[in-house]
Design a protein around this motif. Structure first.
Motif, PDB file in Angstrom:
ATOM      1  N   LYS A 143      42.062  35.360  45.836  1.00  0.00           N
ATOM      2  CA  LYS A 143      41.012  36.365  45.807  1.00  0.00           C
ATOM      3  C   LYS A 143      39.740  35.850  46.472  1.00  0.00           C
ATOM      4  O   LYS A 143      39.056  36.599  47.179  1.00  0.00           O
ATOM      5  CB  LYS A 143      40.709  36.780  44.368  1.00  0.00           C
ATOM      6  CG  LYS A 143      41.752  37.686  43.769  1.00  0.00           C
ATOM      7  CD  LYS A 143      41.406  38.054  42.330  1.00  0.00           C
ATOM      8  CE  LYS A 143      42.448  38.965  41.737  1.00  0.00           C
ATOM      9  NZ  LYS A 143      42.119  39.320  40.332  1.00  0.00           N
ATOM     10  N   SER A 144      39.432  34.571  46.266  1.00  0.00           N
ATOM     11  CA  SER A 144      38.200  34.007  46.809  1.00  0.00           C
ATOM     12  C   SER A 144      38.183  33.945  48.338  1.00  0.00           C
ATOM     13  O   SER A 144      37.125  33.975  48.946  1.00  0.00           O
ATOM     14  CB  SER A 144      37.912  32.630  46.229  1.00  0.00           C
ATOM     15  OG  SER A 144      38.766  31.655  46.795  1.00  0.00           O
ATOM     16  N   VAL A 145      39.370  33.856  48.944  1.00  0.00           N
ATOM     17  CA  VAL A 145      39.423  33.818  50.419  1.00  0.00           C
ATOM     18  C   VAL A 145      39.774  35.171  51.010  1.00  0.00           C
ATOM     19  O   VAL A 145      39.970  35.299  52.213  1.00  0.00           O
ATOM     20  CB  VAL A 145      40.409  32.725  50.928  1.00  0.00           C
ATOM     21  CG1 VAL A 145      39.928  31.348  50.564  1.00  0.00           C
ATOM     22  CG2 VAL A 145      41.815  32.974  50.458  1.00  0.00           C
ATOM     23  N   GLY A 146      39.872  36.199  50.168  1.00  0.00           N
ATOM     24  CA  GLY A 146      40.075  37.549  50.638  1.00  0.00           C
ATOM     25  C   GLY A 146      41.506  37.946  50.925  1.00  0.00           C
ATOM     26  O   GLY A 146      41.754  39.000  51.504  1.00  0.00           O
ATOM     27  N   ILE A 147      42.462  37.130  50.549  1.00  0.00           N
ATOM     28  CA  ILE A 147      43.866  37.466  50.773  1.00  0.00           C
ATOM     29  C   ILE A 147      44.310  38.558  49.804  1.00  0.00           C
ATOM     30  O   ILE A 147      45.077  39.440  50.149  1.00  0.00           O
ATOM     31  CB  ILE A 147      44.761  36.226  50.669  1.00  0.00           C
ATOM     32  CG1 ILE A 147      44.435  35.277  51.825  1.00  0.00           C
ATOM     33  CG2 ILE A 147      46.243  36.593  50.662  1.00  0.00           C
ATOM     34  CD1 ILE A 147      45.127  33.940  51.772  1.00  0.00           C
ATOM     35  N   LEU A 148      43.826  38.482  48.586  1.00  0.00           N
ATOM     36  CA  LEU A 148      44.115  39.506  47.582  1.00  0.00           C
ATOM     37  C   LEU A 148      42.826  40.217  47.216  1.00  0.00           C
ATOM     38  O   LEU A 148      41.769  39.586  47.135  1.00  0.00           O
ATOM     39  CB  LEU A 148      44.710  38.876  46.305  1.00  0.00           C
ATOM     40  CG  LEU A 148      46.099  38.289  46.427  1.00  0.00           C
ATOM     41  CD1 LEU A 148      46.501  37.633  45.101  1.00  0.00           C
ATOM     42  CD2 LEU A 148      47.113  39.358  46.781  1.00  0.00           C
ATOM     43  N   PRO A 149      42.908  41.527  46.996  1.00  0.00           N
ATOM     44  CA  PRO A 149      41.700  42.242  46.588  1.00  0.00           C
ATOM     45  C   PRO A 149      41.293  41.857  45.170  1.00  0.00           C
ATOM     46  O   PRO A 149      42.136  41.576  44.325  1.00  0.00           O
ATOM     47  CB  PRO A 149      42.118  43.712  46.656  1.00  0.00           C
ATOM     48  CG  PRO A 149      43.591  43.710  46.532  1.00  0.00           C
ATOM     49  CD  PRO A 149      44.064  42.394  47.104  1.00  0.00           C
ATOM     50  N   ASP A 150      39.988  41.830  44.940  1.00  0.00           N
ATOM     51  CA  ASP A 150      39.481  41.540  43.594  1.00  0.00           C
ATOM     52  C   ASP A 150      39.546  42.823  42.786  1.00  0.00           C
ATOM     53  O   ASP A 150      38.884  43.795  43.109  1.00  0.00           O
ATOM     54  CB  ASP A 150      38.037  41.026  43.698  1.00  0.00           C
ATOM     55  CG  ASP A 150      37.587  40.322  42.445  1.00  0.00           C
ATOM     56  OD1 ASP A 150      38.457  40.004  41.599  1.00  0.00           O
ATOM     57  OD2 ASP A 150      36.386  40.082  42.323  1.00  0.00           O
ATOM     58  N   GLN A 151      40.380  42.832  41.762  1.00  0.00           N
ATOM     59  CA  GLN A 151      40.576  44.073  40.989  1.00  0.00           C
ATOM     60  C   GLN A 151      39.770  44.048  39.744  1.00  0.00           C
ATOM     61  O   GLN A 151      39.837  43.391  38.848  1.00  0.00           O
ATOM     62  CB  GLN A 151      42.052  44.263  40.665  1.00  0.00           C
ATOM     63  CG  GLN A 151      42.864  44.411  41.910  1.00  0.00           C
ATOM     64  CD  GLN A 151      44.361  44.484  41.630  1.00  0.00           C
ATOM     65  OE1 GLN A 151      44.843  44.206  40.550  1.00  0.00           O
ATOM     66  NE2 GLN A 151      45.116  44.863  42.645  1.00  0.00           N
TER      67      GLN A 151
END
Length: 75
Positions: free
Chosen positions: A67-75
């Motif tokens: 999440k911190s590198v933007g690979i997964l969205p922060d939900q």
């Protein structure tokens, strides 16, 4: 980010602490006196619990890093 997840040393510490806690917990729940077979079963269950805790902690860290590198969205 050089590596993903929790470093080996930290995972090992998590596993060792969880193994000790699980082992004590299972020994308390086992009627006394218990024999060698019970002792082996307690150790095996404690190992399974420790590995599960290590996986859970590592997965949480991986999710946070992704999440911190933007690979997964922060939900």
């Amino acid at each position: 980010m050089k590596s993903l997840g929790i470093a080996f040393d930290n995972l090992e510490s998590i596993g060792f602490v969880e193994y000790q806690h699980a082992n004590l917990d299972l020994e308390e729940k086992t009627p006394t006196p218990f024999d060698v077979t019970d002792s082996h079963e307690i150790a095996h269950e404690a190992i399974i619990r420790a590995v599960a805790k290590m996986i859970e902690a590592n997965n949480a860290e991986l999710l946070k890093q992704l999440k911190s590198v933007g690979i997964l969205p922060d939900q």
